[in-house]
Scaffold this motif. Structure first.
Motif, PDB file in Angstrom:
ATOM      1  N   HIS A 191      71.930  46.209   8.333  1.00  0.00           N
ATOM      2  CA  HIS A 191      72.092  47.640   8.612  1.00  0.00           C
ATOM      3  C   HIS A 191      72.726  48.363   7.430  1.00  0.00           C
ATOM      4  O   HIS A 191      72.300  49.465   7.061  1.00  0.00           O
ATOM      5  CB  HIS A 191      72.959  47.824   9.866  1.00  0.00           C
ATOM      6  CG  HIS A 191      72.188  47.738  11.145  1.00  0.00           C
ATOM      7  ND1 HIS A 191      71.571  48.828  11.712  1.00  0.00           N
ATOM      8  CD2 HIS A 191      71.914  46.688  11.961  1.00  0.00           C
ATOM      9  CE1 HIS A 191      70.956  48.461  12.831  1.00  0.00           C
ATOM     10  NE2 HIS A 191      71.150  47.164  13.005  1.00  0.00           N
ATOM     11  N   SER A 248      67.182  51.022  14.106  1.00  0.00           N
ATOM     12  CA  SER A 248      68.195  51.201  15.147  1.00  0.00           C
ATOM     13  C   SER A 248      68.014  50.226  16.310  1.00  0.00           C
ATOM     14  O   SER A 248      68.944  50.005  17.088  1.00  0.00           O
ATOM     15  CB  SER A 248      68.163  52.642  15.670  1.00  0.00           C
ATOM     16  OG  SER A 248      66.937  52.910  16.318  1.00  0.00           O
ATOM     17  N   HIS A 249      66.832  49.630  16.440  1.00  0.00           N
ATOM     18  CA  HIS A 249      66.591  48.653  17.519  1.00  0.00           C
ATOM     19  C   HIS A 249      67.090  47.252  17.159  1.00  0.00           C
ATOM     20  O   HIS A 249      67.165  46.387  18.030  1.00  0.00           O
ATOM     21  CB  HIS A 249      65.095  48.583  17.841  1.00  0.00           C
ATOM     22  CG  HIS A 249      64.539  49.855  18.423  1.00  0.00           C
ATOM     23  ND1 HIS A 249      64.641  50.172  19.763  1.00  0.00           N
ATOM     24  CD2 HIS A 249      63.883  50.892  17.837  1.00  0.00           C
ATOM     25  CE1 HIS A 249      64.073  51.340  19.983  1.00  0.00           C
ATOM     26  NE2 HIS A 249      63.600  51.799  18.832  1.00  0.00           N
ATOM     27  N   ARG A 307      70.284  51.018   5.667  1.00  0.00           N
ATOM     28  CA  ARG A 307      70.700  52.408   5.920  1.00  0.00           C
ATOM     29  C   ARG A 307      71.063  53.115   4.617  1.00  0.00           C
ATOM     30  O   ARG A 307      70.754  54.292   4.428  1.00  0.00           O
ATOM     31  CB  ARG A 307      71.886  52.437   6.889  1.00  0.00           C
ATOM     32  CG  ARG A 307      71.503  52.160   8.335  1.00  0.00           C
ATOM     33  CD  ARG A 307      72.718  52.153   9.246  1.00  0.00           C
ATOM     34  NE  ARG A 307      72.353  51.775  10.599  1.00  0.00           N
ATOM     35  CZ  ARG A 307      71.936  52.625  11.531  1.00  0.00           C
ATOM     36  NH1 ARG A 307      71.833  53.913  11.243  1.00  0.00           N
ATOM     37  NH2 ARG A 307      71.619  52.206  12.737  1.00  0.00           N
ATOM     38  N   MET A 313      64.318  54.415   9.786  1.00  0.00           N
ATOM     39  CA  MET A 313      65.666  54.488  10.345  1.00  0.00           C
ATOM     40  C   MET A 313      65.641  54.326  11.860  1.00  0.00           C
ATOM     41  O   MET A 313      66.455  53.605  12.448  1.00  0.00           O
ATOM     42  CB  MET A 313      66.311  55.821   9.971  1.00  0.00           C
ATOM     43  CG  MET A 313      67.746  55.967  10.439  1.00  0.00           C
ATOM     44  SD  MET A 313      68.861  54.830   9.618  1.00  0.00           S
ATOM     45  CE  MET A 313      69.184  55.741   8.119  1.00  0.00           C
ATOM     46  N   PHE A 314      64.700  54.994  12.521  1.00  0.00           N
ATOM     47  CA  PHE A 314      64.560  54.837  13.970  1.00  0.00           C
ATOM     48  C   PHE A 314      64.188  53.399  14.330  1.00  0.00           C
ATOM     49  O   PHE A 314      64.659  52.848  15.330  1.00  0.00           O
ATOM     50  CB  PHE A 314      63.493  55.797  14.517  1.00  0.00           C
ATOM     51  CG  PHE A 314      63.955  57.217  14.648  1.00  0.00           C
ATOM     52  CD1 PHE A 314      65.205  57.517  15.173  1.00  0.00           C
ATOM     53  CD2 PHE A 314      63.148  58.264  14.240  1.00  0.00           C
ATOM     54  CE1 PHE A 314      65.644  58.832  15.298  1.00  0.00           C
ATOM     55  CE2 PHE A 314      63.577  59.586  14.357  1.00  0.00           C
ATOM     56  CZ  PHE A 314      64.828  59.871  14.895  1.00  0.00           C
TER      57      PHE A 314
END
Length: 444
Positions: A21, A287-288, A25, A283-284
């Motif tokens: 992450h 997030s999982h 990110r 990015m979406f």
């Protein structure tokens, strides 16, 4: 929690996920350097120009021009990342990054230049007659003690066109004048999305600019777009846990070969080829990823794509807050009935504006035909529902309408099309059958 061991470290699965992450990110949010796609010629051109300043001490000025999201910042960071790997450049090159949205006048820009060059103590309480004198003093202070040559300085001006709105364009004139005079090795790189930016410059500023321009127009094809998708999601060789990184990268490679993934990427490629929209999709998707789901799955990408392409007006109808992506109470049956009445008025008057009284009369016709399925609300209640639709920005008053006009007679327009309304009705829980039939009927 399981442990994954590599030669250099022993990382738990949770630590690996946290590191993933952090790396990805940072890559998506800050446009960290990566291998450029479709801009090899521009990359080489920019590298040669900056190397002349950083290594050979030659002054240069140039503009990087392209639409938002074309990768201007990413291109510059990629070049600087490669340049800073050279020992001579790393030890000598100084960088100053200014932004036209933040440094809105010369005084603010000067303070930021002084701060980034770490020359606050040198300036002290000295008073200068002009910005040019102050800048000349700062650059003079950068000269090495053992020889007379100055350290090369790179000035990066993001939102370059906004600096043209400064009084007398003092900042641009001073920087370009220093670059042209060749007294100090200075490179001035401007980033802008305006193709006509040179027309904004004063004659004296334009005469000191080299007129070098690098254009980014996103000319890469779909295969390069898929390669970019894979490269942006792949973990670097320096990842602390080599085994985890290898499994992660193999999973990303298999995803890129999936037909469904190819269809999703093709849809986004046809919609927008810019890096920002791709980074939002990634990015979406990221997030999982969690300890319970340590790899990106096809369903994660499908859900992320749905979020990226979701219609904001449809979100309001479906009871979704588009700002927080959370559920909330949707529209009432009465509010839906008013939207249906407006839909029919649009058909009758071919898109002409209407007012509340017209909507109310249309609603009353429906109530009189279908009294057994809908309660006949009092007019103030209906007006309150109409005002709520205005607050949700589903209807919009016409511009230039007098505020003295009673709200019942103010002309408005519906901001929804027929397909959005019908789709919302299909998903509306326990919607009366008569309301559905009224929505789909054609009026006489």
């Amino acid at each position: 929690m399981s442990k994954r061991k590599s030669k250099d470290s022993s990382f738990s699965l949770g630590e690996c996920i946290a590191t993933v992450h952090m790396i990805l990110r940072a890559r998506f949010c800050h446009h960290l350097p990566g291998k450029p796609f479709g801009v090899e010629a521009q990359y080489k051109n920019l590298m040669d120009l900056l190397k002349q300043t950083a290594v050979h001490g030659e002054s240069n000025s140039l503009l990087i021009v392209g639409p938002r999201g074309a990768g201007k910042t990413m291109l510059l960071k990629s070049v600087l990342d490669e340049l800073m790997q050279m020992k001579q450049v790393k030890e000598n090159l100084l960088q100053v990054h200014l932004n036209g949205l933040l440094q809105t006048d010369v005084k603010i820009a000067l303070k930021e230049i002084t701060r980034q060059l770490q020359l606050e103590n040198v300036v002290g309480d000295k008073v200068f007659g002009s910005f040019a004198e102050n800048l000349a003093f700062l650059l003079e202070a950068l000269k090495k003690g053992n020889r007379s040559s100055s350290r090369p300085v790179l000035f990066v001006l993001d939102e370059f066109d906004l600096f043209a709105h400064h009084k007398n364009q003092t900042l641009l004139y001073s920087l370009l004048d220093v670059a042209q005079s060749a007294q100090t090795p200075v490179a001035v790189v401007g980033l802008t999305c305006r193709l006509d930016v040179l027309e904004l410059l004063e004659k004296r500023v334009k005469s000191r600019f080299s007129h070098r321009q690098i254009h980014l127009l996103n000319t890469f094809g779909f295969k390069q777009y898929v390669s970019m998708f894979q490269q942006q999601l792949s973990l670097p060789k320096e990842f602390p846990d080599g085994r985890f990184a290898q499994e992660w990268n193999q999973n990303i490679q298999s995803l890129c070969r999936d037909k469904t993934v190819e269809d999703i990427l093709q849809k986004h490629f046809n919609s927008s080829k810019d890096f920002r929209s791709l980074h939002m999709l990634l990015m979406f998707t990221l997030s999982h990823v969690a300890v319970s789901n340590p790899n990106i799955r096809l369903t994660d990408l499908v859900a992320a794509s749905r979020l990226c392409t979701m219609d904001s007006k449809a979100n309001v109808l479906h009871g979704v807050n588009p700002k927080r992506w959370t559920s909330r109470p949707g529209l009432s049956v009465l509010e839906f009935c008013l939207i249906i009445a407006m839909k029919h008025l649009n058909s009758i008057y071919e898109g002409e504006p209407f007012n509340f009284e017209m909507v109310y009369n249309e609603f009353q016709k429906f109530i009189q035909r279908k009294t057994h399925s809908m309660h006949n609300f009092e007019k103030p209640v209906v007006l309150k529902a109409f005002e709520h639709l205005h607050q949700l920005e589903l209807i919009k008053p016409l511009e230039g309408v007098s505020v003295r006009t009673q709200k019942e007679y103010q002309l408005v327009k519906l901001l929804l099309d027929s397909s959005q309304i019908m789709d919302a009705l299909q998903k509306y829980p326990q919607c009366p059958t008569d309301v559905r039939l009224w929505a789909s009927s054609s009026l006489e």
